[in-house]
Design a protein around this motif. Sequence first.
Motif, mmCIF file in Angstrom:
data_model
loop_
_atom_site.group_PDB
_atom_site.id
_atom_site.type_symbol
_atom_site.label_atom_id
_atom_site.label_comp_id
_atom_site.label_asym_id
_atom_site.label_seq_id
_atom_site.Cartn_x
_atom_site.Cartn_y
_atom_site.Cartn_z
ATOM 1 N N PHE A 55 0.713 -1.253 0.060
ATOM 2 C CA PHE A 55 -0.034 0.042 0.057
ATOM 3 C C PHE A 55 0.891 1.106 -0.040
ATOM 4 N N ASN A 56 0.400 2.424 -0.569
ATOM 5 C CA ASN A 56 1.009 3.769 -0.650
ATOM 6 C C ASN A 56 -0.271 4.505 -0.149
ATOM 7 N N LEU A 57 0.307 5.350 0.888
ATOM 8 C CA LEU A 57 -0.773 6.545 1.177
ATOM 9 C C LEU A 57 -0.136 7.710 0.851
ATOM 10 N N PRO A 58 -0.306 8.396 -0.369
ATOM 11 C CA PRO A 58 0.436 9.578 -0.718
ATOM 12 C C PRO A 58 0.450 10.686 0.218
ATOM 13 N N ASN A 59 -0.535 11.003 1.042
ATOM 14 C CA ASN A 59 -0.526 12.214 2.048
ATOM 15 C C ASN A 59 -0.986 11.653 3.294
ATOM 16 N N CYS A 60 -0.140 12.435 4.235
ATOM 17 C CA CYS A 60 -0.594 11.966 5.500
ATOM 18 C C CYS A 60 -1.661 12.659 6.002
ATOM 19 N N SER A 61 -2.475 12.274 6.915
ATOM 20 C CA SER A 61 -3.771 13.112 7.283
ATOM 21 C C SER A 61 -3.459 13.307 8.767
ATOM 22 N N ASP A 62 -4.340 14.354 9.465
ATOM 23 C CA ASP A 62 -4.271 14.619 10.694
ATOM 24 C C ASP A 62 -4.894 13.295 11.394
ATOM 25 N N SER A 63 -5.390 12.508 11.366
ATOM 26 C CA SER A 63 -6.088 11.229 11.877
ATOM 27 C C SER A 63 -5.480 10.174 11.334
ATOM 28 N N PRO A 64 -5.471 8.979 12.317
ATOM 29 C CA PRO A 64 -5.083 7.775 11.613
ATOM 30 C C PRO A 64 -6.119 6.968 10.556
ATOM 31 N N THR A 65 -5.613 6.267 9.772
ATOM 32 C CA THR A 65 -6.231 5.606 8.783
ATOM 33 C C THR A 65 -6.101 4.020 9.134
ATOM 34 N N ASP A 66 -7.492 3.602 9.166
ATOM 35 C CA ASP A 66 -7.343 2.109 9.394
ATOM 36 C C ASP A 66 -7.534 1.438 7.992
ATOM 37 N N LEU A 67 -6.668 0.646 7.843
ATOM 38 C CA LEU A 67 -6.533 -0.177 6.603
ATOM 39 C C LEU A 67 -7.161 -1.617 6.948
ATOM 40 N N LYS A 68 -7.912 -2.265 6.368
ATOM 41 C CA LYS A 68 -8.466 -3.430 6.571
ATOM 42 C C LYS A 68 -8.512 -4.248 5.085
#
Length: 178
Positions: free
Chosen positions: A90-103
């Motif tokens: 996986f590649n998350l191009p931009n970090c966000s202010d909140s966590p991202t749950d990946l399932k």
Amino acid sequence: LLFILFQAPDPAMEGIKKPIRTGNTFEDYSRILQRVPTKGAAAYMRVSSPGNSSKLSLVEKGICEDIQCKSEELVIKEQGVYLIYCHLNFNLPNCSDSPTDLKMELLVNDRVDRQTLSTWCEAETCQGKAFKTLFQLHLTHLNVKDRISVALNHPQFLNEDSLPNENVLGVLRYSDEM
């Protein structure tokens, strides 16, 4: 010298802008799996992100022996004990202010049989883009016509740019009974 200049392109590099070859690749594993003693049924398919679905699509490139390989699922032809495995990048191009749950979910007959959940990329621990790998193994008894697929809650983050050949779903039949 002419051989070096006119070498055929490496299929493991297909569609990759900046190839990085470290360790085994899709083609290496395919050759290895063709030599594994199984009970006749095996599948090893690349997966890619679908358009509007959470289920991943199977790419025709791969091994598919005594298992029916459809566009989004593998269909079992013989009852037995199977090892199902899935490796995704996986590649998350931009970090966000909140966590991202990946399932990631391994589905048998559209029901979740095994799942992996990973919380990914909090802003203070992430610099620009981030990468993540999820791997899942599942040993289970399957019946004739059972359907195997993989679903993601965020299929848009599947890394198909730099690692398209390393996103795979595999199934090996080991015995008739469990």
